[in-house]
Write a protein that holds these residues in place. Structure first.
Motif, PDB file in Angstrom:
ATOM      1  N   ALA A 112      -2.632   1.059  -0.131  1.00  0.00           N
ATOM      2  CA  ALA A 112      -1.801  -0.122  -0.381  1.00  0.00           C
ATOM      3  C   ALA A 112      -2.676  -1.375  -0.309  1.00  0.00           C
ATOM      4  O   ALA A 112      -3.694  -1.396   0.382  1.00  0.00           O
ATOM      5  CB  ALA A 112      -0.673  -0.211   0.640  1.00  0.00           C
ATOM      6  N   LYS A 113      -2.247  -2.406  -1.029  1.00  0.00           N
ATOM      7  CA  LYS A 113      -3.024  -3.653  -1.064  1.00  0.00           C
ATOM      8  C   LYS A 113      -2.986  -4.386   0.268  1.00  0.00           C
ATOM      9  O   LYS A 113      -3.980  -4.962   0.692  1.00  0.00           O
ATOM     10  CB  LYS A 113      -2.517  -4.547  -2.194  1.00  0.00           C
ATOM     11  CG  LYS A 113      -2.791  -3.953  -3.558  1.00  0.00           C
ATOM     12  CD  LYS A 113      -2.303  -4.841  -4.668  1.00  0.00           C
ATOM     13  CE  LYS A 113      -2.625  -4.167  -6.001  1.00  0.00           C
ATOM     14  NZ  LYS A 113      -2.224  -4.988  -7.127  1.00  0.00           N
ATOM     15  N   ASP A 114      -1.849  -4.385   0.920  1.00  0.00           N
ATOM     16  CA  ASP A 114      -1.673  -5.085   2.197  1.00  0.00           C
ATOM     17  C   ASP A 114      -0.407  -4.548   2.846  1.00  0.00           C
ATOM     18  O   ASP A 114       0.243  -3.638   2.315  1.00  0.00           O
ATOM     19  CB  ASP A 114      -1.610  -6.606   1.998  1.00  0.00           C
ATOM     20  CG  ASP A 114      -0.572  -7.031   0.964  1.00  0.00           C
ATOM     21  OD1 ASP A 114       0.479  -6.357   0.838  1.00  0.00           O
ATOM     22  OD2 ASP A 114      -0.800  -8.041   0.278  1.00  0.00           O
ATOM     23  N   TYR A 118       2.551  -2.144   1.339  1.00  0.00           N
ATOM     24  CA  TYR A 118       2.861  -0.878   1.995  1.00  0.00           C
ATOM     25  C   TYR A 118       4.331  -0.803   2.381  1.00  0.00           C
ATOM     26  O   TYR A 118       4.989   0.212   2.169  1.00  0.00           O
ATOM     27  CB  TYR A 118       1.973  -0.657   3.229  1.00  0.00           C
ATOM     28  CG  TYR A 118       2.424   0.540   4.018  1.00  0.00           C
ATOM     29  CD1 TYR A 118       2.304   1.830   3.490  1.00  0.00           C
ATOM     30  CD2 TYR A 118       3.033   0.396   5.257  1.00  0.00           C
ATOM     31  CE1 TYR A 118       2.763   2.931   4.186  1.00  0.00           C
ATOM     32  CE2 TYR A 118       3.483   1.488   5.966  1.00  0.00           C
ATOM     33  CZ  TYR A 118       3.349   2.752   5.413  1.00  0.00           C
ATOM     34  OH  TYR A 118       3.810   3.846   6.100  1.00  0.00           O
ATOM     35  N   ARG A 119       4.864  -1.884   2.959  1.00  0.00           N
ATOM     36  CA  ARG A 119       6.279  -1.891   3.360  1.00  0.00           C
ATOM     37  C   ARG A 119       7.193  -1.632   2.167  1.00  0.00           C
ATOM     38  O   ARG A 119       8.121  -0.819   2.245  1.00  0.00           O
ATOM     39  CB  ARG A 119       6.649  -3.213   4.029  1.00  0.00           C
ATOM     40  CG  ARG A 119       8.073  -3.183   4.596  1.00  0.00           C
ATOM     41  CD  ARG A 119       8.523  -4.513   5.106  1.00  0.00           C
ATOM     42  NE  ARG A 119       8.820  -5.350   3.945  1.00  0.00           N
ATOM     43  CZ  ARG A 119       8.846  -6.667   3.962  1.00  0.00           C
ATOM     44  NH1 ARG A 119       8.580  -7.323   5.064  1.00  0.00           N
ATOM     45  NH2 ARG A 119       9.143  -7.343   2.875  1.00  0.00           N
ATOM     46  N   ASN A 120       6.922  -2.296   1.047  1.00  0.00           N
ATOM     47  CA  ASN A 120       7.729  -2.083  -0.158  1.00  0.00           C
ATOM     48  C   ASN A 120       7.603  -0.652  -0.665  1.00  0.00           C
ATOM     49  O   ASN A 120       8.601  -0.018  -1.035  1.00  0.00           O
ATOM     50  CB  ASN A 120       7.341  -3.071  -1.252  1.00  0.00           C
ATOM     51  CG  ASN A 120       7.748  -4.484  -0.920  1.00  0.00           C
ATOM     52  OD1 ASN A 120       8.667  -4.706  -0.141  1.00  0.00           O
ATOM     53  ND2 ASN A 120       7.062  -5.449  -1.501  1.00  0.00           N
ATOM     54  N   LEU A 121       6.395  -0.147  -0.678  1.00  0.00           N
ATOM     55  CA  LEU A 121       6.141   1.227  -1.105  1.00  0.00           C
ATOM     56  C   LEU A 121       6.896   2.212  -0.209  1.00  0.00           C
ATOM     57  O   LEU A 121       7.576   3.125  -0.685  1.00  0.00           O
ATOM     58  CB  LEU A 121       4.630   1.461  -1.024  1.00  0.00           C
ATOM     59  CG  LEU A 121       4.023   2.715  -1.564  1.00  0.00           C
ATOM     60  CD1 LEU A 121       4.187   2.772  -3.067  1.00  0.00           C
ATOM     61  CD2 LEU A 121       2.532   2.728  -1.221  1.00  0.00           C
ATOM     62  N   TYR A 122       6.788   1.996   1.079  1.00  0.00           N
ATOM     63  CA  TYR A 122       7.425   2.859   2.070  1.00  0.00           C
ATOM     64  C   TYR A 122       8.949   2.814   1.947  1.00  0.00           C
ATOM     65  O   TYR A 122       9.609   3.850   1.862  1.00  0.00           O
ATOM     66  CB  TYR A 122       6.971   2.404   3.458  1.00  0.00           C
ATOM     67  CG  TYR A 122       7.547   3.173   4.612  1.00  0.00           C
ATOM     68  CD1 TYR A 122       7.031   4.408   4.965  1.00  0.00           C
ATOM     69  CD2 TYR A 122       8.590   2.647   5.364  1.00  0.00           C
ATOM     70  CE1 TYR A 122       7.547   5.116   6.042  1.00  0.00           C
ATOM     71  CE2 TYR A 122       9.112   3.348   6.447  1.00  0.00           C
ATOM     72  CZ  TYR A 122       8.589   4.580   6.770  1.00  0.00           C
ATOM     73  OH  TYR A 122       9.108   5.282   7.832  1.00  0.00           O
TER      74      TYR A 122
END
Length: 153
Positions: A112-114, A118-122
């Motif tokens: 993840a970029k940051d 990561y939170r959005n991906l998760y």
């Protein structure tokens, strides 16, 4: 002997593991064999499925992906592993997927970029997959080593 690997094959694999783009002439020179032998042995190992191709080793942090996260995934039902793995494979930031034994049903590696990415991906891509019961996350602070087995050691 055609379907067995020997010391020459292991030497070729060790050299190509360090640099998959090394020319056969250089592999031959370092292994002390002819380029024709390298070509023939490499073709044999490809036909056997030992060599599956050549890949690049990327430094994701230099491409803007500053986070590497490992996720241990629990499934609602163990038979759902194929379906969940297929859905995980659709997420471009997921780079490794393992069906595993032990504590987790599936173990994955994500870039993840940051933390926001990561939170959005998760939350939006991974947690929404039908069949996932729970997830434990592990953020990598440094990758010290990534290698293949040294077949000559």
């Amino acid at each position: 002997m055609r379907d067995k690997l020997d010391g020459v094959d292991h030497k070729i694999l060790t050299l190509l593991s360090d640099d998959a783009q090394m020319p056969y002439t250089e592999v031959a020179k370092r292994a002390g064999i002819s380029p024709g032998t390298v070509h023939m042995r490499t073709r044999k190992m490809k036909n056997m499925g030992v060599i599956k191709g050549a890949t690049l080793s990327l430094d994701y942090s230099k491409m803007g992906y500053k986070m590497t996260v490992f996720l241990g995934i629990y499934l609602r039902e163990s038979f759902l592993y194929k379906t969940v793995m297929e859905e995980l494979a659709k997420i471009r930031e997921v780079v490794k997927i393992h069906h595993s034994t032990g504590k987790y049903d599936i173990f994955i590696k994500v870039h993840a970029k940051d933390s926001l990415h990561y939170r959005n991906l998760y939350q939006e891509s991974i947690l929404t997959i039908e069949g996932i019961r729970g997830i434990e996350s592990f953020i990598s602070v440094e990758e010290k080593m990534s290698r293949h087995i040294d077949f000559e050691g």
